[in-house]
Design a protein around this motif. Structure first.
Motif, PDB file in Angstrom:
ATOM      1  N   THR A 338       0.844  -1.197   0.000  1.00 43.11           N
ATOM      2  CA  THR A 338       0.000   0.000   0.000  1.00 43.11           C
ATOM      3  C   THR A 338       0.876   1.242   0.000  1.00 43.11           C
ATOM      4  O   THR A 338       1.900   1.289   0.700  1.00 43.11           O
ATOM      5  N   PRO A 359      -1.396   8.990  -8.201  1.00 42.97           N
ATOM      6  CA  PRO A 359      -2.062   7.675  -8.246  1.00 42.97           C
ATOM      7  C   PRO A 359      -3.314   7.630  -7.364  1.00 42.97           C
ATOM      8  O   PRO A 359      -3.277   8.018  -6.194  1.00 42.97           O
ATOM      9  N   LYS A 360      -4.397   7.138  -7.930  1.00 38.47           N
ATOM     10  CA  LYS A 360      -5.669   7.084  -7.209  1.00 38.47           C
ATOM     11  C   LYS A 360      -5.738   5.907  -6.236  1.00 38.47           C
ATOM     12  O   LYS A 360      -6.624   5.855  -5.377  1.00 38.47           O
ATOM     13  N   TYR A 361      -4.783   4.971  -6.349  1.00 41.17           N
ATOM     14  CA  TYR A 361      -4.795   3.823  -5.451  1.00 41.17           C
ATOM     15  C   TYR A 361      -4.154   4.125  -4.096  1.00 41.17           C
ATOM     16  O   TYR A 361      -4.241   3.327  -3.159  1.00 41.17           O
ATOM     17  N   ARG A 363      -3.277   5.968  -0.413  1.00 40.49           N
ATOM     18  CA  ARG A 363      -3.968   6.559   0.737  1.00 40.49           C
ATOM     19  C   ARG A 363      -3.265   7.872   1.062  1.00 40.49           C
ATOM     20  O   ARG A 363      -2.060   7.881   1.326  1.00 40.49           O
TER      21      ARG A 363
END
Length: 427
Positions: A338, A359-361, A363
């Protein structure tokens, strides 16, 4: 005044672009010329190399300074902005200007500085050049603050001019197109003085060629001459074979600046050293040792800087669309479970353009660096949400970073970036 009182006076009495932005920008050289004349033109007392460009000029400046240090030259380095300590801007052989020298300069010239209402940058350039002259340096590596033509550093007559690349940044001051920005950067090209251009870009190359021709200055496009091929990598170094005009030039060169974008900077550095090697006694050993020791020799920070290994924690000062594009490409090549992204930005960048690239992935941990130019964390979080980025807002960079550390597993990655000032509060 003691050192801390002197710094407070400098920050409070003089407008500082790093902190407040546009209000501190002055679009002429009159003040710089006047203050340097008052100081007996110290910029004429040493040889210099002048470096402009949208991205990469800090890495190129520090790398060249390190090579000159290894070659035995008393080498000055002027860069901006600083990350943690004002004195990072002014170095000789890697050592920051002593606190007492900062205090002494202000005390001796305070009346004149106040009378002239100098900007922070104008005053700092004057302090640097005065110090370099006093210390009788052999050569000074001088990084442009913004633009080139009207930058306060553009009063030197260098042995070589370098322009790393052009992209849209500081458009309020430098122009709203790459060719207009290129024209401002081209202002550092001096008569009969060679110039190295780091990247051949369609929208700017003709601007540089025309200016070099008008100045009767030889021009070299580094990426057309030098190719850097990565042949190895570990946590400490990337290793490159360097080709000049397709022929092997340097084998197995270790370079500790790990960002993928550094390959372009390395080509610029090697080309620059090749161009000026006849003016200075620089050997292959000096280049090898200078580049491999650039971080320890010059104190360079914030370029894909390894903060921790478990979890992998990287800080990088890339802060405009071109810089963020390079960062996101390298993130795609990095192994992690992550991605925890600590993000703050300043309010005069293309924020929407930057957010669209991220990046949209990941957090996100949104925050505001502790400077007036920092974008409100609420506005940042709102804009980020519209761009499809998910995360939480925090009251400071430190709080955001600590939250990321708390949440990250050992096989995750923490990235800290968005501006110089985000990184400055962590490294």
């Amino acid at each position: 005044m003691n050192y801390n009182e002197t710094l407070e006076w400098m920050f409070n009495k003089l407008p500082m672009y790093q902190r407040i932005g546009a209000a501190a920008y002055k679009a002429d050289l009159n003040n710089t010329i006047e203050i340097l004349s008052y100081l007996n033109n110290p910029q004429n007392d040493f040889k210099s190399i002048h470096i402009a460009g949208t991205n990469g000029k800090g890495s190129v400046s520090h790398s060249l300074a390190s090579v000159f240090q290894e070659a035995g030259y008393k080498t000055a380095l002027y860069t901006s902005p600083h990350l943690r300590d004002f004195r990072e801007r002014i170095r000789i052989n890697g050592e920051m200007i002593p606190e007492n020298e900062v205090v002494s300069f202000i005390e001796r010239h305070k009346t004149k500085l106040e009378e002239m209402e100098l900007s922070f940058f104008e005053m700092t350039v004057a302090m640097a050049f005065d110090y370099f002259s006093k210390e009788k340096v052999d050569v000074a590596i001088i990084e442009v603050g913004m633009g080139g033509r009207l930058d306060s550093t553009n009063v030197i007559n260098p042995e070589l001019s370098i322009i790393t690349n052009i992209s849209l940044d500081h458009v309020k001051f430098l122009g709203d197109s790459e060719d207009k920005i290129a024209l401002e950067k081209a202002g550092i090209i001096k008569r009969h003085t060679p110039v190295v251009i780091g990247e051949t870009q369609e929208k700017s190359k003709d601007v540089f060629i025309k200016k070099a021709k008008e100045s009767d200055s030889p021009i070299y496009f580094a990426d057309k001459i030098i190719e850097c091929v990565k042949v190895g990598s570990d946590l400490g170094y990337n290793t490159y074979d360097i080709f000049k005009n397709k022929d092997i030039y340097i084998k197995a060169l270790n370079f500790p600046l790990k960002g993928n974008y550094q390959k372009k900077n390395l080509a610029t550095i090697i080309c620059a050293l090749d161009v000026i090697k006849e003016k200075f006694n620089i050997s292959q050993r000096h280049i090898d040792e200078g580049l491999s020791n650039v971080v320890s020799n010059t104190g360079l920070m914030g370029r894909w800087q390894l903060i921790d290994r478990y979890p992998l924690t990287i800080a990088d000062t890339g802060h405009n669309v071109a810089g963020i594009k390079e960062i996101t490409q390298q993130l795609e090549e990095t192994d992690f479970n992550t991605l925890h992204f600590v993000l703050s930005v300043v309010n005069d960048k293309d924020i929407d353009g930057i957010l669209e690239l991220l990046p949209k992935y990941a957090r996100y941990y949104f925050c505001k660096a502790n400077i007036p130019r920092g974008l409100s964390v609420d506005i940042l979080a709102e804009k980020a949400a519209k761009a499809g980025l998910k995360g939480e807002a925090y009251s400071s960079v430190t709080e955001a970073y600590q939250a990321a550390r708390h949440n990250a597993n050992l096989d995750d990655m923490i990235f800290i970036g968005g501006s110089n000032f985000t990184v400055a509060e962590v490294v």
